[in-house]
Motif scaffolding. Structure first.
Motif, PDB file in Angstrom:
ATOM      1  N   GLY A 202      48.108  87.206  34.199  1.00  0.00           N
ATOM      2  CA  GLY A 202      48.517  86.368  33.085  1.00  0.00           C
ATOM      3  C   GLY A 202      48.069  86.992  32.229  1.00  0.00           C
ATOM      4  N   HIS A 203      48.684  87.484  30.860  1.00  0.00           N
ATOM      5  CA  HIS A 203      48.390  87.657  30.031  1.00  0.00           C
ATOM      6  C   HIS A 203      48.270  87.001  28.586  1.00  0.00           C
ATOM      7  CE1 HIS A 203      47.694  91.977  31.756  1.00  0.00           C
ATOM      8  NE2 HIS A 203      48.392  91.550  32.918  1.00  0.00           N
ATOM      9  N   ASP A 204      48.072  86.974  27.498  1.00  0.00           N
ATOM     10  CA  ASP A 204      48.087  86.449  26.189  1.00  0.00           C
ATOM     11  C   ASP A 204      49.751  86.866  25.886  1.00  0.00           C
ATOM     12  OD1 ASP A 204      45.367  85.503  26.684  1.00  0.00           O
ATOM     13  OD2 ASP A 204      44.562  86.396  25.275  1.00  0.00           O
ATOM     14  N   SER A 205      49.880  87.767  25.350  1.00  0.00           N
ATOM     15  CA  SER A 205      50.990  88.096  24.906  1.00  0.00           C
ATOM     16  C   SER A 205      52.117  89.294  26.082  1.00  0.00           C
ATOM     17  CB  SER A 205      51.251  88.761  23.621  1.00  0.00           C
ATOM     18  OG  SER A 205      50.281  90.328  23.783  1.00  0.00           O
ATOM     19  N   GLU A 206      53.628  89.178  25.531  1.00  0.00           N
ATOM     20  CA  GLU A 206      54.140  89.953  25.941  1.00  0.00           C
ATOM     21  C   GLU A 206      53.219  91.609  25.336  1.00  0.00           C
ATOM     22  OE1 GLU A 206      58.327  91.524  25.744  1.00  0.00           O
ATOM     23  OE2 GLU A 206      58.795  89.208  25.853  1.00  0.00           O
ATOM     24  N   PRO A 207      53.517  92.094  24.687  1.00  0.00           N
ATOM     25  CA  PRO A 207      52.529  93.033  24.037  1.00  0.00           C
ATOM     26  C   PRO A 207      51.132  93.881  25.172  1.00  0.00           C
ATOM     27  CG  PRO A 207      53.284  92.355  22.389  1.00  0.00           C
ATOM     28  CD  PRO A 207      53.514  91.242  23.213  1.00  0.00           C
TER      29      PRO A 207
ATOM     30  N   ALA B 197      55.845  96.994  40.098  1.00  0.00           N
ATOM     31  CA  ALA B 197      55.539  96.091  39.025  1.00  0.00           C
ATOM     32  C   ALA B 197      56.301  95.661  38.773  1.00  0.00           C
ATOM     33  CB  ALA B 197      55.259  97.032  37.771  1.00  0.00           C
ATOM     34  N   VAL B 198      56.282  93.742  38.964  1.00  0.00           N
ATOM     35  CA  VAL B 198      57.254  92.702  38.417  1.00  0.00           C
ATOM     36  C   VAL B 198      56.935  92.055  37.423  1.00  0.00           C
ATOM     37  CG1 VAL B 198      58.149  90.919  38.933  1.00  0.00           C
ATOM     38  CG2 VAL B 198      58.075  92.757  40.541  1.00  0.00           C
ATOM     39  N   ALA B 199      57.739  92.596  35.903  1.00  0.00           N
ATOM     40  CA  ALA B 199      56.859  91.564  34.655  1.00  0.00           C
ATOM     41  C   ALA B 199      57.073  90.379  34.331  1.00  0.00           C
ATOM     42  CB  ALA B 199      56.613  93.184  33.861  1.00  0.00           C
ATOM     43  N   GLY B 200      57.096  90.008  33.431  1.00  0.00           N
ATOM     44  CA  GLY B 200      57.864  88.887  32.713  1.00  0.00           C
ATOM     45  C   GLY B 200      57.913  87.380  33.321  1.00  0.00           C
ATOM     46  N   VAL B 201      57.234  87.368  35.393  1.00  0.00           N
ATOM     47  CA  VAL B 201      57.386  85.770  36.243  1.00  0.00           C
ATOM     48  C   VAL B 201      56.464  84.938  35.441  1.00  0.00           C
ATOM     49  CG1 VAL B 201      56.568  85.693  38.432  1.00  0.00           C
ATOM     50  CG2 VAL B 201      57.283  87.406  37.972  1.00  0.00           C
ATOM     51  N   THR B 202      57.802  84.510  33.895  1.00  0.00           N
ATOM     52  CA  THR B 202      57.285  83.479  33.173  1.00  0.00           C
ATOM     53  C   THR B 202      58.061  82.289  33.844  1.00  0.00           C
ATOM     54  OG1 THR B 202      58.927  84.083  31.488  1.00  0.00           O
ATOM     55  CG2 THR B 202      56.068  84.705  31.201  1.00  0.00           C
ATOM     56  N   ALA B 203      57.230  80.780  32.729  1.00  0.00           N
ATOM     57  CA  ALA B 203      57.988  80.083  33.116  1.00  0.00           C
ATOM     58  C   ALA B 203      59.690  79.474  32.156  1.00  0.00           C
ATOM     59  CB  ALA B 203      57.414  78.489  32.162  1.00  0.00           C
TER      60      ALA B 203
ATOM     61  N   GLY C 121      51.553  84.408  28.801  1.00  0.00           N
ATOM     62  CA  GLY C 121      51.369  82.320  28.246  1.00  0.00           C
ATOM     63  C   GLY C 121      51.599  81.856  29.816  1.00  0.00           C
ATOM     64  N   ARG C 122      52.381  81.104  30.362  1.00  0.00           N
ATOM     65  CA  ARG C 122      53.402  80.071  30.841  1.00  0.00           C
ATOM     66  C   ARG C 122      53.538  80.823  32.157  1.00  0.00           C
ATOM     67  NH1 ARG C 122      55.126  75.440  32.814  1.00  0.00           N
ATOM     68  NH2 ARG C 122      56.696  75.565  30.682  1.00  0.00           N
ATOM     69  N   HIS C 123      53.082  80.165  32.736  1.00  0.00           N
ATOM     70  CA  HIS C 123      53.087  80.596  35.169  1.00  0.00           C
ATOM     71  C   HIS C 123      54.371  80.659  34.700  1.00  0.00           C
ATOM     72  CE1 HIS C 123      49.825  79.078  36.734  1.00  0.00           C
ATOM     73  NE2 HIS C 123      51.518  78.657  37.711  1.00  0.00           N
ATOM     74  N   SER C 124      55.624  81.220  36.113  1.00  0.00           N
ATOM     75  CA  SER C 124      56.287  80.086  36.353  1.00  0.00           C
ATOM     76  C   SER C 124      55.880  79.759  37.735  1.00  0.00           C
ATOM     77  CB  SER C 124      57.740  81.457  37.341  1.00  0.00           C
ATOM     78  OG  SER C 124      58.025  80.551  38.361  1.00  0.00           O
TER      79      SER C 124
END
Length: 721
Positions: free
Chosen positions: A570-575, A653-659, A706-709
């Motif tokens: 997990g990361h604090d921001s998309e950048p 790499a699968v990015a953006g697995v957010t809620a 941010g928040r994960h899926s």
């Protein structure tokens, strides 16, 4: 000159080398085959030597360069056959060779390998635990029953110490492959007679006739083990194999795959299922080859759901046929929608504009407002797709009397009349505008084929890949394109990879696969670690099978490969997430992975575009998968999750697995609108992430900001995050 055989484990070793090292391996193999036996022992460049203290006295190595050696199995009889079994860095080569023993199975007569040293170390430890265990895993089966399945004495001793599946898994890479598979399937609850039929008898049926004494024991065993060992007949064949070293599926077929693909005939439609990486597409391609070999004049349609998958099938068929145009020209490879357009154009004329999903939804939205309906555009579009088109309903009476299977919202007679009013208006407006939907086009093609028999396209055989994503209207078209009879339809698919909303009962469409089904359970693509991690995303729930009449599960599904566990960060921001993804890709490239063997994907094109730009800024070549066919260039593949389907890569790499992305609310019907559709949509969202993760062969990196899926909660609960 020596004769060469090549095992699948050898190609797995080659696959892990960088490109220059692979070229040196090829050069060493070519030189090896050109020398006489006497010259081999004298040549100081190859430096053929025994492995001191090896459990198998036939173990030899030859030099590729100062850092890499090839491990060989030398003949122990009058034959001149050398088996190339592995290629690894120098020290690992000797360690690997010292521990392993090759034997001939007394039941299947195939060549097997085991890590004998490790088995001898683990078995006594498990035996101590077994003494205090209330029950042993294989207590219900006698020694005779296990031996009947090909389990030999060494493996039997180990099996009698195993108390649970976790211990059995510890033997996964140590035992002979077939013996472990037999034990694994028993532990998964499969019947011994079914295992014998699908595994042991299948091995025996591939054994060629001939006297082993005439060939030598090793050569005879190699000739029987065609699913794992390719016998090279001469320099030309070696050159051909080396030119396409990673298309091993052309050469190596598991007995279960070969038995399905090369079965002489099926009495009617046949259905093949299996999880990701089990070789369903390989089986489909080989089935096409078998049908052409059997009847060269056959007209065959090889079809699937998307254009990208059709291109992939076309490329695979070209490799299998070695680009022989006389064979390739006998097979039509295209999507079902494309064949629908061709049929309508041939029998009726220009089909007009075909709407995309977005334009269709806008039309339903306008109609809902104009007619002041209590339902939104999503409900109307789904009702039209899953009820009206799925059942080919053409009158208000037929719609009023139909069973709305799979829909979770009841409609009274008066409500159905209002829905049909919208359906009629929708179709009238499309006719006025000279437009249609893809599914309408399929339905029109079917009607034209029935009205004008013998005038439209027709095939002797239809082979379907990714069958789980086809709609009933598309199935009716395929049924109409091929006469009923032996080998008419051959279907492969996996319900767990159903990422498009398709529900179907094949039996209701006149396609009965009863008694002509088979399941593939071994994953040849991803490591077991990636496979287990990805399976946890599905939350363990069974899904509807390809017929729509039963449930499907991944019981008994496993991989033969092992590697590192997937990484999820997990990361604090998309950048910050994008920077981490780029660094991960750079690390893979630095480790020797070619950029074209890496894929980066995300749910939304905006995020993949930003990551693609970052990769380019880092000096990496980038190929947008939608821009061109996947194998056109050498760059890192950047793609949406949907476009990755049917492809595979060493690293993903699968990015953006957010809620907010999983599940994507716009793709999920609210439960208050239709509870069954809500459940179906959520399952499709899980399957989409599952499919993306199982594209990885060796390394999987999953990230979010941010928040994960919530889908990752299943991985957390399984202790894999």
């Amino acid at each position: 000159m020596p004769q060469i055989a090549i095992t699948n484990t050898f190609w797995q070793g080659v696959d892990r080398l960088d490109k220059p090292a692979r070229a040196r391996v090829h050069k060493a193999m070519e030189k090896f085959q050109q020398l006489t036996i006497h010259q081999l022992h004298a040549d100081k460049g190859l430096h053929l030597e025994s492995v001191v203290s090896s459990r198998d006295p036939r173990m030899r190595t030859i030099r590729v360069d100062d850092g890499v050696r090839i491990v060989l199995l030398a003949p122990d009889d009058a034959s001149d056959l050398f088996v190339f079994v592995h290629v690894v860095p120098h020290d690992k080569a000797y360690s690997w060779a010292k521990r392993r023993l090759y034997t001939v199975n007394a039941v299947t007569r195939c060549l097997e390998v085991r890590d004998l040293t490790a088995m001898e170390q683990i078995t006594p430890l498990f035996a101590q635990e077994a003494e205090a265990a209330p029950q042993l895993l294989f207590a219900a089966w006698s020694d005779t029953a296990l031996r009947h399945l090909g389990v030999d004495d060494v493996t039997l001793r180990a099996a009698r110490t195993i108390t649970g599946k976790a211990q059995l898994e510890a033997f996964g890479s140590l035992m002979p492959e077939d013996q472990f598979e037999a034990l694994w399937l028993l532990a998964e609850g499969f019947k011994a007679e079914d295992i014998y039929r699908d595994l042991v008898a299948a091995r025996q049926s591939t054994s060629p006739e001939g006297d082993a004494s005439e060939q030598g024991e090793l050569a005879a065993a190699v000739s029987r083990t065609r699913s794992r060992i390719a016998l090279v007949t001469g320099p030309e064949e070696l050159a051909d194999i080396l030119a396409k070293p990673f298309d091993a599926w052309r050469v190596f077929l598991h007995p279960a795959q070969r038995r399905i693909a090369y079965r002489p005939s099926y009495a009617g439609p046949a259905q093949i299922t299996g999880g990701p990486g089990t070789g369903k597409t390989v089986v489909a391609l080989h089935r096409v080859k078998h049908l052409l070999d059997r009847s060269p004049d056959s007209r065959i349609l090889l079809t699937t759901y998307t254009g990208a998958l059709a291109r992939s099938l076309r490329g695979g068929l070209a490799l299998l046929f070695d680009h022989d145009r006389t064979l390739l020209d006998r097979v039509t490879v295209t999507t079902v929608d494309a064949i629908a357009r061709q049929t309508v154009r041939q029998l009726h004329g220009n089909p007009g504009t075909v709407l995309g999903d977005k334009d269709e939804r806008l039309r339903w939205q306008r109609l809902a407002r104009k007619l002041e309906l209590p339902w939104n555009d999503a409900f109307l579009a789904q009702e039209y797709r899953h009820v009206v088109l799925a059942q080919d309903l053409r009158t208000p009476e037929a719609y009023g009397d139909c069973q709305r299977r799979g829909r979770g919202s009841a409609l009274a007679r008066a409500q159905r009349e209002r829905v049909w009013q919208a359906v009629a208006r929708f179709e009238d407006e499309l006719t006025r505008d000279g437009a249609c939907t893809w599914l309408q086009l399929c339905a029109q093609a079917v009607r034209l084929l029935h009205d004008k028999p013998g005038e439209g396209p027709s095939y002797d055989h239809v082979v379907v890949d990714e069958a789980q994503d086809l709609h009933p209207a598309q199935w009716r078209l395929l049924r109409a394109l091929v006469p009923e009879g032996p080998d008419d339809l051959f279907l492969t698919g996996d319900p767990h990879q159903r990422i498009y909303d398709a529900r179907v009962s094949l039996r209701s469409l006149g396609i009965s696969v009863a008694g002509r089904g088979a399941r593939l359970r071994i994953n040849y693509r991803s490591t077991e670690e990636i496979l287990r991690w990805s399976r946890a995303l599905l939350d363990g729930e069974p899904v509807a099978d390809l017929t729509g009449d039963d449930r499907d599960s991944l019981a008994g599904y496993r991989s033969l490969l092992h590697g590192e566990r997937p990484v999820c960060q997990g990361h604090d921001s998309e950048p910050a997430e994008g920077a981490a993804v780029v660094q991960r890709v750079l690390d893979w490239v630095a480790a020797g992975v070619a950029p074209s063997e890496i894929a980066v994907c995300a749910r939304f094109n905006t995020q993949t575009a930003r990551i693609g730009d970052r990769l380019a800024e880092a000096g990496l070549p980038v190929v947008r998968v939608k821009d061109r066919e996947p194998d056109d260039s050498v760059g890192v593949r950047v793609s949406s999750l949907h476009s990755l389907k049917g492809l595979e890569f060493r690293c993903v790499a699968v990015a953006g697995v957010t809620a907010s992305a999983f599940p994507f609310q716009a793709a999920v019907t609210p439960a208050e609108v239709d509870r069954l559709q809500h459940v179906t949509d959520l399952a499709a969202e899980r399957c989409l992430l599952f499919v993306a993760c199982t594209r990885a062969r060796e390394a999987l990196y999953v990230s979010y900001s941010g928040r994960h899926s919530e889908f990752l909660d299943g991985v957390r609960e399984a202790g894999r995050l």
